[in-house]
Design a protein around this motif. Sequence first.
Motif, PDB file in Angstrom:
ATOM      1  N   ARG A  27     -10.986 -28.395 -33.984  1.00 51.99           N
ATOM      2  CA  ARG A  27     -11.223 -27.848 -35.316  1.00 51.99           C
ATOM      3  C   ARG A  27     -10.122 -26.830 -35.599  1.00 51.99           C
ATOM      4  O   ARG A  27      -9.879 -25.920 -34.819  1.00 51.99           O
ATOM      5  CB  ARG A  27     -12.588 -27.181 -35.390  1.00 51.99           C
ATOM      6  CG  ARG A  27     -12.945 -26.663 -36.772  1.00 51.99           C
ATOM      7  CD  ARG A  27     -14.357 -26.097 -36.809  1.00 51.99           C
ATOM      8  NE  ARG A  27     -15.357 -27.051 -36.336  1.00 51.99           N
ATOM      9  CZ  ARG A  27     -15.828 -28.075 -37.037  1.00 51.99           C
ATOM     10  NH1 ARG A  27     -15.378 -28.288 -38.262  1.00 51.99           N
ATOM     11  NH2 ARG A  27     -16.727 -28.894 -36.522  1.00 51.99           N
ATOM     12  N   ASP A  52     -16.376 -31.443 -43.699  1.00 52.32           N
ATOM     13  CA  ASP A  52     -15.154 -31.478 -42.888  1.00 52.32           C
ATOM     14  C   ASP A  52     -14.282 -32.657 -43.282  1.00 52.32           C
ATOM     15  O   ASP A  52     -14.776 -33.751 -43.555  1.00 52.32           O
ATOM     16  CB  ASP A  52     -15.487 -31.625 -41.396  1.00 52.32           C
ATOM     17  CG  ASP A  52     -15.816 -30.319 -40.716  1.00 52.32           C
ATOM     18  OD1 ASP A  52     -15.557 -29.246 -41.300  1.00 52.32           O
ATOM     19  OD2 ASP A  52     -16.323 -30.375 -39.581  1.00 52.32           O
ATOM     20  N   LEU A  63     -10.360 -31.788 -37.146  1.00 51.04           N
ATOM     21  CA  LEU A  63     -11.301 -31.485 -38.212  1.00 51.04           C
ATOM     22  C   LEU A  63     -10.861 -30.215 -38.934  1.00 51.04           C
ATOM     23  O   LEU A  63     -10.495 -29.228 -38.292  1.00 51.04           O
ATOM     24  CB  LEU A  63     -12.706 -31.286 -37.652  1.00 51.04           C
ATOM     25  CG  LEU A  63     -13.261 -32.475 -36.873  1.00 51.04           C
ATOM     26  CD1 LEU A  63     -14.549 -32.092 -36.176  1.00 51.04           C
ATOM     27  CD2 LEU A  63     -13.492 -33.643 -37.796  1.00 51.04           C
ATOM     28  N   ASP A  65     -11.928 -27.685 -42.437  1.00 50.91           N
ATOM     29  CA  ASP A  65     -12.813 -27.439 -43.574  1.00 50.91           C
ATOM     30  C   ASP A  65     -11.983 -27.437 -44.854  1.00 50.91           C
ATOM     31  O   ASP A  65     -10.800 -27.109 -44.829  1.00 50.91           O
ATOM     32  CB  ASP A  65     -13.581 -26.125 -43.394  1.00 50.91           C
ATOM     33  CG  ASP A  65     -12.678 -24.921 -43.459  1.00 50.91           C
ATOM     34  OD1 ASP A  65     -12.486 -24.381 -44.557  1.00 50.91           O
ATOM     35  OD2 ASP A  65     -12.146 -24.528 -42.402  1.00 50.91           O
TER      36      ASP A  65
END
Length: 108
Positions: A27, A52, A63, A65
Motif C-alpha cells: 500500500r 482502493d 494499492l 487510495d
Amino acid sequence: MAVTLTSNAASHVQRSLSKRGKGLGLRVGVRTSGCSGLAYKLEFADQVNPGDLEFESHGVKVLVDPKSLQFIDGTELDYTREGLNEGFKFRNPKVKDECGCGESFNVA
C-alpha cells in the motif's frame, strides 16, 4: 494512471511478504507531514480497502487510495542500496520541491 515498482523493488516486496507470511501487496500513499507538506507512507496490504485503486508491477499488487493518487500518479518506486543505506526511492514526476532532508515534498 499508475504507481509502479522497478524489478528491484518488486523483488524486495516479494521477499518481505514471504518472510512475513501474509499480505497481498504493498500500500502506497501520502500523509501531511514535514516542512514541505507531504510525506510518503508505505505499508503491507493485507486486504483491499473500499475505493482502493489496484495496480500490478512485476507481479506485485500495489494499492493506492484515491486521495493519494493525485499526488503520486506516475511515481516509480525503486529499492536501492547505497553504502550502508538501503531503502525505497521514489521517482515522482509531480514533485516540485523537497525539503533538505528528503523526508517531505510538495507538488504545488
